[in-house]
Scaffold this motif. Structure first.
Motif, PDB file in Angstrom:
ATOM      1  N   ALA A 195       0.836  -1.206   0.000  1.00  9.49           N
ATOM      2  CA  ALA A 195       0.000   0.000   0.000  1.00  9.49           C
ATOM      3  C   ALA A 195       0.870   1.255   0.000  1.00  9.49           C
ATOM      4  CB  ALA A 195      -0.924   0.004   1.207  1.00  9.49           C
ATOM      5  N   ALA A 196       0.387   2.302  -0.650  1.00  9.36           N
ATOM      6  CA  ALA A 196       1.113   3.568  -0.715  1.00  9.36           C
ATOM      7  C   ALA A 196       0.184   4.712  -0.336  1.00  9.36           C
ATOM      8  CB  ALA A 196       1.679   3.795  -2.114  1.00  9.36           C
ATOM      9  N   ALA A 197       0.758   5.741   0.238  1.00  5.22           N
ATOM     10  CA  ALA A 197      -0.013   6.926   0.618  1.00  5.22           C
ATOM     11  C   ALA A 197       0.845   8.162   0.411  1.00  5.22           C
ATOM     12  CB  ALA A 197      -0.465   6.835   2.074  1.00  5.22           C
ATOM     13  N   VAL A 198       0.178   9.269   0.166  1.00  5.72           N
ATOM     14  CA  VAL A 198       0.864  10.545  -0.028  1.00  5.72           C
ATOM     15  C   VAL A 198       0.244  11.575   0.904  1.00  5.72           C
ATOM     16  CG1 VAL A 198       1.275  12.441  -1.660  1.00  5.72           C
ATOM     17  CG2 VAL A 198       1.485  10.073  -2.430  1.00  5.72           C
ATOM     18  N   ARG A 199       1.092  12.396   1.479  1.00  4.86           N
ATOM     19  CA  ARG A 199       0.639  13.493   2.328  1.00  4.86           C
ATOM     20  C   ARG A 199       1.285  14.790   1.846  1.00  4.86           C
ATOM     21  NH1 ARG A 199      -2.377  10.061   3.284  1.00  4.86           N
ATOM     22  NH2 ARG A 199      -3.070   9.200   5.287  1.00  4.86           N
ATOM     23  N   ILE A 200       0.466  15.814   1.648  1.00  7.48           N
ATOM     24  CA  ILE A 200       0.950  17.120   1.217  1.00  7.48           C
ATOM     25  C   ILE A 200       0.634  18.134   2.311  1.00  7.48           C
ATOM     26  CG2 ILE A 200       0.852  18.908  -0.561  1.00  7.48           C
ATOM     27  CD1 ILE A 200      -0.326  16.785  -2.456  1.00  7.48           C
ATOM     28  N   SER A 201       1.634  18.927   2.676  1.00 11.65           N
ATOM     29  CA  SER A 201       1.465  19.974   3.680  1.00 11.65           C
ATOM     30  C   SER A 201       1.796  21.313   3.033  1.00 11.65           C
ATOM     31  CB  SER A 201       2.394  19.716   4.877  1.00 11.65           C
ATOM     32  OG  SER A 201       2.306  20.777   5.813  1.00 11.65           O
ATOM     33  N   LEU A 202       0.840  22.256   3.089  1.00  7.69           N
ATOM     34  CA  LEU A 202       0.997  23.531   2.416  1.00  7.69           C
ATOM     35  C   LEU A 202       0.707  24.692   3.350  1.00  7.69           C
ATOM     36  CD1 LEU A 202      -0.965  22.550  -0.801  1.00  7.69           C
ATOM     37  CD2 LEU A 202       1.483  23.057  -0.740  1.00  7.69           C
ATOM     38  N   VAL A 203       1.294  25.821   3.040  1.00  6.31           N
ATOM     39  CA  VAL A 203       0.980  27.077   3.719  1.00  6.31           C
ATOM     40  C   VAL A 203       0.559  28.066   2.644  1.00  6.31           C
ATOM     41  CG1 VAL A 203       1.821  28.957   5.176  1.00  6.31           C
ATOM     42  CG2 VAL A 203       2.669  26.622   5.528  1.00  6.31           C
ATOM     43  N   GLY A 204      -0.567  28.738   2.878  1.00  6.58           N
ATOM     44  CA  GLY A 204      -1.086  29.694   1.912  1.00  6.58           C
ATOM     45  C   GLY A 204      -0.758  31.129   2.265  1.00  6.58           C
ATOM     46  N   GLN A 205      -1.023  32.007   1.334  1.00 12.95           N
ATOM     47  CA  GLN A 205      -0.809  33.438   1.556  1.00 12.95           C
ATOM     48  C   GLN A 205      -1.855  34.019   2.495  1.00 12.95           C
ATOM     49  OE1 GLN A 205       1.600  35.513   0.333  1.00 12.95           O
ATOM     50  NE2 GLN A 205       2.688  33.984  -0.863  1.00 12.95           N
ATOM     51  N   ASP A 206      -3.048  33.398   2.524  1.00 15.99           N
ATOM     52  CA  ASP A 206      -4.108  33.865   3.422  1.00 15.99           C
ATOM     53  C   ASP A 206      -4.905  32.660   3.904  1.00 15.99           C
ATOM     54  OD1 ASP A 206      -6.160  33.220   1.464  1.00 15.99           O
ATOM     55  OD2 ASP A 206      -5.632  35.078   0.432  1.00 15.99           O
ATOM     56  N   ASP A 207      -5.993  32.923   4.658  1.00 13.05           N
ATOM     57  CA  ASP A 207      -6.746  31.848   5.301  1.00 13.05           C
ATOM     58  C   ASP A 207      -7.723  31.138   4.364  1.00 13.05           C
ATOM     59  OD1 ASP A 207      -5.433  32.489   7.571  1.00 13.05           O
ATOM     60  OD2 ASP A 207      -7.134  33.388   8.616  1.00 13.05           O
ATOM     61  N   GLU A 208      -8.003  31.694   3.186  1.00 11.58           N
ATOM     62  CA  GLU A 208      -9.071  31.126   2.379  1.00 11.58           C
ATOM     63  C   GLU A 208      -8.643  30.688   0.976  1.00 11.58           C
ATOM     64  OE1 GLU A 208     -12.308  33.837   2.244  1.00 11.58           O
ATOM     65  OE2 GLU A 208     -12.636  33.828   4.413  1.00 11.58           O
ATOM     66  N   GLY A 209      -7.846  31.496   0.290  1.00 10.52           N
ATOM     67  CA  GLY A 209      -7.570  31.245  -1.125  1.00 10.52           C
ATOM     68  C   GLY A 209      -7.052  29.856  -1.416  1.00 10.52           C
ATOM     69  N   LEU A 210      -5.968  29.449  -0.753  1.00 14.86           N
ATOM     70  CA  LEU A 210      -5.382  28.145  -1.025  1.00 14.86           C
ATOM     71  C   LEU A 210      -6.285  27.028  -0.522  1.00 14.86           C
ATOM     72  CD1 LEU A 210      -2.962  26.679  -2.225  1.00 14.86           C
ATOM     73  CD2 LEU A 210      -1.881  26.740   0.026  1.00 14.86           C
ATOM     74  N   CYS A 211      -6.911  27.244   0.610  1.00 15.40           N
ATOM     75  CA  CYS A 211      -7.814  26.223   1.163  1.00 15.40           C
ATOM     76  C   CYS A 211      -8.923  25.903   0.174  1.00 15.40           C
ATOM     77  CB  CYS A 211      -8.406  26.717   2.483  1.00 15.40           C
ATOM     78  SG  CYS A 211      -9.616  25.578   3.207  1.00 15.40           S
ATOM     79  N   ASP A 212      -9.552  26.920  -0.386  1.00 18.45           N
ATOM     80  CA  ASP A 212     -10.647  26.695  -1.336  1.00 18.45           C
ATOM     81  C   ASP A 212     -10.160  25.952  -2.570  1.00 18.45           C
ATOM     82  OD1 ASP A 212     -12.327  28.033   0.380  1.00 18.45           O
ATOM     83  OD2 ASP A 212     -12.258  29.936  -0.704  1.00 18.45           O
ATOM     84  N   ALA A 213      -9.002  26.365  -3.108  1.00 16.89           N
ATOM     85  CA  ALA A 213      -8.471  25.738  -4.324  1.00 16.89           C
ATOM     86  C   ALA A 213      -8.128  24.273  -4.083  1.00 16.89           C
ATOM     87  CB  ALA A 213      -7.243  26.498  -4.812  1.00 16.89           C
ATOM     88  N   ILE A 214      -7.476  23.982  -2.953  1.00 19.15           N
ATOM     89  CA  ILE A 214      -7.063  22.613  -2.658  1.00 19.15           C
ATOM     90  C   ILE A 214      -8.272  21.728  -2.350  1.00 19.15           C
ATOM     91  CG2 ILE A 214      -5.808  21.176  -1.020  1.00 19.15           C
ATOM     92  CD1 ILE A 214      -3.997  22.583  -2.983  1.00 19.15           C
ATOM     93  N   THR A 215      -9.236  22.264  -1.632  1.00 21.02           N
ATOM     94  CA  THR A 215     -10.442  21.492  -1.311  1.00 21.02           C
ATOM     95  C   THR A 215     -11.185  21.100  -2.579  1.00 21.02           C
ATOM     96  OG1 THR A 215     -10.668  22.613   0.835  1.00 21.02           O
ATOM     97  CG2 THR A 215     -12.621  21.516  -0.051  1.00 21.02           C
ATOM     98  N   ASP A 216     -11.344  22.053  -3.498  1.00 21.87           N
ATOM     99  CA  ASP A 216     -12.024  21.754  -4.766  1.00 21.87           C
ATOM    100  C   ASP A 216     -11.251  20.715  -5.567  1.00 21.87           C
ATOM    101  OD1 ASP A 216     -13.958  23.585  -4.106  1.00 21.87           O
ATOM    102  OD2 ASP A 216     -13.154  25.195  -5.366  1.00 21.87           O
ATOM    103  N   TRP A 217      -9.915  20.831  -5.566  1.00 19.24           N
ATOM    104  CA  TRP A 217      -9.086  19.877  -6.312  1.00 19.24           C
ATOM    105  C   TRP A 217      -9.187  18.478  -5.705  1.00 19.24           C
ATOM    106  CZ3 TRP A 217      -4.143  17.923  -4.429  1.00 19.24           C
ATOM    107  CH2 TRP A 217      -3.480  17.096  -5.357  1.00 19.24           C
TER     108      TRP A 217
END
Length: 237
Positions: A195-217
């Motif tokens: 079995a394989a798994a991937v984990r991505i950890s990101l920091v955005g420029q603000d509280d919403e922009g990156l969160c919304d984009a990543i959630t939709d993706w």
């Protein structure tokens, strides 16, 4: 036989590489599997952008446009173009990034400070693809924010590789708006038997922009979840 326009253009590109390496050295590692591939890709953006701008200016002044158009219609080039079109989009865009986005980056440097600014960039190379995509981040000295370590899926899972996850990765996977929201990131691969798994950890420029984009993706993927906590976003696949 005399070189045709395409061959002259290729020689100009490669000679610029040779001269830059000789006079300025290359700001990239020799190791193919570098721990910081985002920095590696940023350095390649400078190198290839420099050679592409030099090549283009040589092309405009020293080659016959009609001769060049004839060369572009060759069967070999058509085969290469078809291979690029048939490649997975992520890898095709990654391959072209140093030439396309790198050219834009070098053009921005050259327009502001001339070729001296491009030369100086070899000694003070971009450290993130965000700096290449958005040159004002390079000139402003904006570096990557240290993202939290990607978390293991649980007991029995072994981390086999960890590396940076940059703005260019978001560009390839999502779009430019998501890339612009990037401030830092890491990705880790884990294994548990077969079995394989991937984990991505990101920091955005603000509280919403990156969160919304990543959630939709993440919603477009099988077995993927995204979690947001302020400017921090984590993805489990």
């Amino acid at each position: 036989e005399p070189f045709d326009g395409l061959e002259l253009t290729t020689i100009a590109h490669e000679l610029e590489h040779a001269l830059a390496h000789q006079a300025l050295d290359f700001p990239i590692e020799d190791e193919v599997r570098a721990a910081d591939p985002d920095k590696q890709l940023a350095g390649l953006g400078l190198i290839e952008g420099d050679a592409t701008l030099t090549m283009t200016r040589f092309q405009l002044g020293a080659t016959n446009p009609m001769d060049l158009l004839g060369s572009l219609g060759s069967g070999e080039l058509q085969e290469q173009a078809e291979a690029l079109e048939n490649a997975p989009e992520y890898f095709a865009r990654q391959l072209m990034f140093p030439y396309t986005e790198g050219l834009s980056f070098v053009c921005a440097l050259e327009s502001e400070g001339g070729w001296a600014a491009v030369d100086d960039a070899y000694a003070n190379a971009p450290t993130t693809t965000a700096q290449v995509l958005f040159p004002e981040r390079y000139t402003g000295g904006e570096v990557a924010v240290d993202a939290p370590d990607p978390q293991s899926p649980g007991a029995g899972w072994e981390e086999v590789r960890r590396m940076t996850f940059g703005a260019a990765d978001l560009l390839f996977l999502i779009d430019r708006d998501a890339a612009e929201q990037w401030a830092g990131g890491e990705i880790a691969q884990f294994r548990n038997g077969d079995a394989a798994a991937v984990r991505i950890s990101l920091v955005g420029q603000d509280d919403e922009g990156l969160c919304d984009a990543i959630t939709d993706w993440a919603e477009t993927l099988d077995n993927a979840t995204a979690t947001c906590n302020g400017t921090e976003v984590s993805v489990a696949i």
